[in-house]
Motif scaffolding. Sequence first.
Motif, PDB file in Angstrom:
ATOM      1  N   SER A  83      50.586  23.382  -1.901  1.00  0.00           N
ATOM      2  CA  SER A  83      51.926  22.830  -1.683  1.00  0.00           C
ATOM      3  C   SER A  83      52.655  22.538  -2.991  1.00  0.00           C
ATOM      4  O   SER A  83      53.857  22.761  -3.094  1.00  0.00           O
ATOM      5  CB  SER A  83      51.846  21.566  -0.828  1.00  0.00           C
ATOM      6  OG  SER A  83      51.062  20.588  -1.468  1.00  0.00           O
ATOM      7  N   GLU A 116      41.639  18.925   1.146  1.00  0.00           N
ATOM      8  CA  GLU A 116      42.712  18.129   0.543  1.00  0.00           C
ATOM      9  C   GLU A 116      43.128  18.696  -0.807  1.00  0.00           C
ATOM     10  O   GLU A 116      44.310  18.804  -1.109  1.00  0.00           O
ATOM     11  CB  GLU A 116      42.268  16.663   0.403  1.00  0.00           C
ATOM     12  CG  GLU A 116      43.334  15.763  -0.166  1.00  0.00           C
ATOM     13  CD  GLU A 116      44.626  15.785   0.637  1.00  0.00           C
ATOM     14  OE1 GLU A 116      45.699  15.752   0.012  1.00  0.00           O
ATOM     15  OE2 GLU A 116      44.562  15.835   1.876  1.00  0.00           O
ATOM     16  N   VAL A 164      47.241  25.956   5.568  1.00  0.00           N
ATOM     17  CA  VAL A 164      46.757  24.602   5.809  1.00  0.00           C
ATOM     18  C   VAL A 164      47.662  23.968   6.853  1.00  0.00           C
ATOM     19  O   VAL A 164      48.882  23.925   6.681  1.00  0.00           O
ATOM     20  CB  VAL A 164      46.767  23.760   4.514  1.00  0.00           C
ATOM     21  CG1 VAL A 164      46.237  22.370   4.782  1.00  0.00           C
ATOM     22  CG2 VAL A 164      45.969  24.448   3.422  1.00  0.00           C
ATOM     23  N   ASN A 201      45.026  21.932  -0.211  1.00  0.00           N
ATOM     24  CA  ASN A 201      46.348  21.611   0.320  1.00  0.00           C
ATOM     25  C   ASN A 201      47.288  21.156  -0.798  1.00  0.00           C
ATOM     26  O   ASN A 201      48.446  21.583  -0.862  1.00  0.00           O
ATOM     27  CB  ASN A 201      46.237  20.540   1.400  1.00  0.00           C
ATOM     28  CG  ASN A 201      47.545  20.301   2.103  1.00  0.00           C
ATOM     29  OD1 ASN A 201      48.433  21.150   2.106  1.00  0.00           O
ATOM     30  ND2 ASN A 201      47.673  19.141   2.708  1.00  0.00           N
TER      31      ASN A 201
END
Length: 157
Positions: free
Chosen positions: A101, A94, A55, A97
């Motif tokens: 993360s 989103e 990403v 991501n």
Amino acid sequence: MNRKKDSGSNIARNRRARFDYVFEEEYEAGIVLTGSEVKSIRAGQVHLRESYGQVRRGEIWLVGMHIAPYEMAREGGHHPTRERKLLLNAREIERINRRVSERGLTIVPISMYWKRGRVKVQIGIGRGSRRYDKREKIKARDMERETRKALSRRHRP
């Protein structure tokens, strides 16, 4: 050209993906390709094995996927391992991501196929399997195979 032939047919599969990773979620994504890449894909010249997703700046990129150069392409065609952009909904990007993360998960392409004349990539968000998990999978698969063999012998006249 007969588009019906393309609908739903498998182009490539990453056979090791389900063995090496435990997937929590799977998504279907479009992919941005050049004309020579599509021609090469139609010829079956694609490999997903070493590829993964990243990403970057609100976009998901597929890195390391190999599409062989198309022989009939003009002056060079395309670079075989260039990064290719995946097409997903903004909310899906989103969510992916955030998951990648926060939890340290990986984006892995599982398969590539035709859908209504377009190339689609099935990606999975998952964690790498540990060595003992792989051993358990192998044991379970071997036991299942043995059970099927025993049952097939038993039911023969």
